[in-house]
Design a protein around this motif. Structure first.
Motif, short mmCIF file in Angstrom:
data_model
loop_
_atom_site.label_atom_id
_atom_site.label_comp_id
_atom_site.label_asym_id
_atom_site.label_seq_id
_atom_site.Cartn_x
_atom_site.Cartn_y
_atom_site.Cartn_z
N SER A 41 0.85 -1.18 0.00
CA SER A 41 0.00 0.00 0.00
C SER A 41 0.89 1.24 0.00
N THR A 42 0.53 2.21 -0.84
CA THR A 42 1.35 3.42 -0.96
C THR A 42 0.48 4.66 -0.87
N ARG A 43 0.89 5.58 0.00
CA ARG A 43 0.31 6.92 0.07
C ARG A 43 1.47 7.89 0.27
N PRO A 44 2.01 8.44 -0.79
CA PRO A 44 3.20 9.29 -0.68
C PRO A 44 2.96 10.50 0.21
N ALA A 45 3.99 10.85 0.99
CA ALA A 45 3.88 11.99 1.90
C ALA A 45 4.68 13.19 1.40
N ARG A 46 5.57 12.99 0.45
CA ARG A 46 6.43 14.09 -0.03
C ARG A 46 6.05 14.49 -1.45
N GLU B 110 -2.19 15.92 -11.53
CA GLU B 110 -1.52 16.40 -10.33
C GLU B 110 -2.18 15.92 -9.04
N ALA B 111 -3.27 15.19 -9.16
CA ALA B 111 -3.99 14.74 -7.96
C ALA B 111 -3.12 13.82 -7.12
N PRO B 112 -3.32 13.79 -5.80
CA PRO B 112 -2.55 12.89 -4.92
C PRO B 112 -2.73 11.44 -5.35
N PHE B 113 -1.66 10.67 -5.20
CA PHE B 113 -1.69 9.27 -5.61
C PHE B 113 -1.89 8.35 -4.40
#
Length: 311
Positions: free
Chosen positions: A4-9, A35-38
């Motif tokens: 599971s991935t939710r980038p913070a940077r 550009e939406a968050p991934f």
């Protein structure tokens, strides 16, 4: 296995997604579309001879590059069953557009691109290339959602994939399901083609007929003649197919009908319905036959079953 991935940077829009993809599948390069968050998640299970993964992610593209292939010994094909969203798979100058219910094929031994502009969900079947016919890679057209037969095949694949991903099966059972999935995929083009259905490999056709029975058991006309007409084969061939299950067509149909009637009898929203109404809605024409069959299957007559369930 799960990733599971939710980038913070902001400078790492995909976080560990590239590594997650490599761990779950093969080396791939993700690229942004918007550009939406991934966010992305992968659940994977081994069902030898193949692997099954459920992929849910925000819109993006993944590329299989020549540099990936040069350093890889993998000989896999991805057969993706679209569940949500719209996908586009491009390889060897050929483009496949996948709506929910459709299949798309990507050979990992050659460069490809898989693009989703918006959020999506799919099953990925990672199948050894040797298990799939060459014809599957020659400009495949696997729009299963376009025909009733294709939709039935799609539902069958989905059911098997969901069963494997529960993780409750033994390795032997998972391997059996995996082998059957590979066989269904291998024969998907033949099944969708306008050919005599008796040329389709037996497990494929039997699976789709059983799916048809499950969805249409309330049809009073459902039986071997109706299946023969529906799937363009002889009635004798239908009986021969079902002989392999150890039960007749009628027994399979009645099992589904009784199960549907049981659900109705247990449903408080159906308490206003009479036993006869439930039987007729379930596809039975003879109430006496229904009563006898119901008692044989459940140990109680329908009226007693309803009364007992209510208490």
């Amino acid at each position: 296995m799960e990733w599971s991935t939710r980038p913070a940077r902001p400078d790492q829009p995909f976080g560990s997604w590239a590594d997650d993809l490599a761990a779950a599948f093969v080396r791939l390069e993700p690229r942004r579309i918007a550009e939406a968050p991934f966010a992305g998640a992968i659940s994977k299970v081994d069902a030898a001879p193949l692997q099954i993964s459920l992929v849910k992610a925000s819109g993006h593209t993944v590329h299989r590059l020549a540099s990936h292939i040069a350093s890889s010994t993998d000989d896999l094909c991805f057969v993706n069953l679209q569940l949500e969203g719209l996908g586009r798979t491009s390889q060897r100058g050929h483009e496949q557009i996948s709506a929910p219910g459709d299949l798309a094929v990507a050979d990992t031994t050659q460069p490809f691109e898989i693009a989703h502009r918006h959020n999506f969900k799919l099953f990925c079947f990672a199948v050894p290339r040797r298990l799939l016919p060459d014809a599957l890679f020659d400009h495949p057209r696997l729009g299963l959602s376009a025909t009733e037969a294709g939709r039935a095949l799609s539902r069958t694949l989905t059911s098997y994939a969901e069963l494997c991903l529960t993780g409750r099966q033994s390795a032997t059972t998972s391997a059996m399901l995996g082998a059957h999935i590979a066989e269904l995929i291998a024969h998907a083009p033949d099944f969708l083609a306008d050919i005599s259905v008796e040329r389709v490999h037996t497990p494929v056709l039997l699976s789709v007929m059983l799916d048809h029975i499950a969805r249409h058991c309330d049809d009073p006309e459902l039986g071997a003649p109706a299946l023969a007409k529906k799937f363009r084969c002889s009635e004798r061939y239908v009986h021969r197919l079902f002989a392999a299950t150890g039960r007749s067509v009628g027994e399979h149909v009645n099992e589904q009908r009784i199960a549907a009637c049981v659900r109705e009898l247990l449903d408080r929203n159906s308490s206003h319905k009479t036993i006869a109404e439930i039987a007729f809605d379930g596809g039975f024409r003879d109430i006496s036959h229904f009563n006898r069959l119901f008692k044989r299957c459940n140990g109680l007559a329908p009226r007693e079953f309803r009364r007992t369930a209510a208490h």
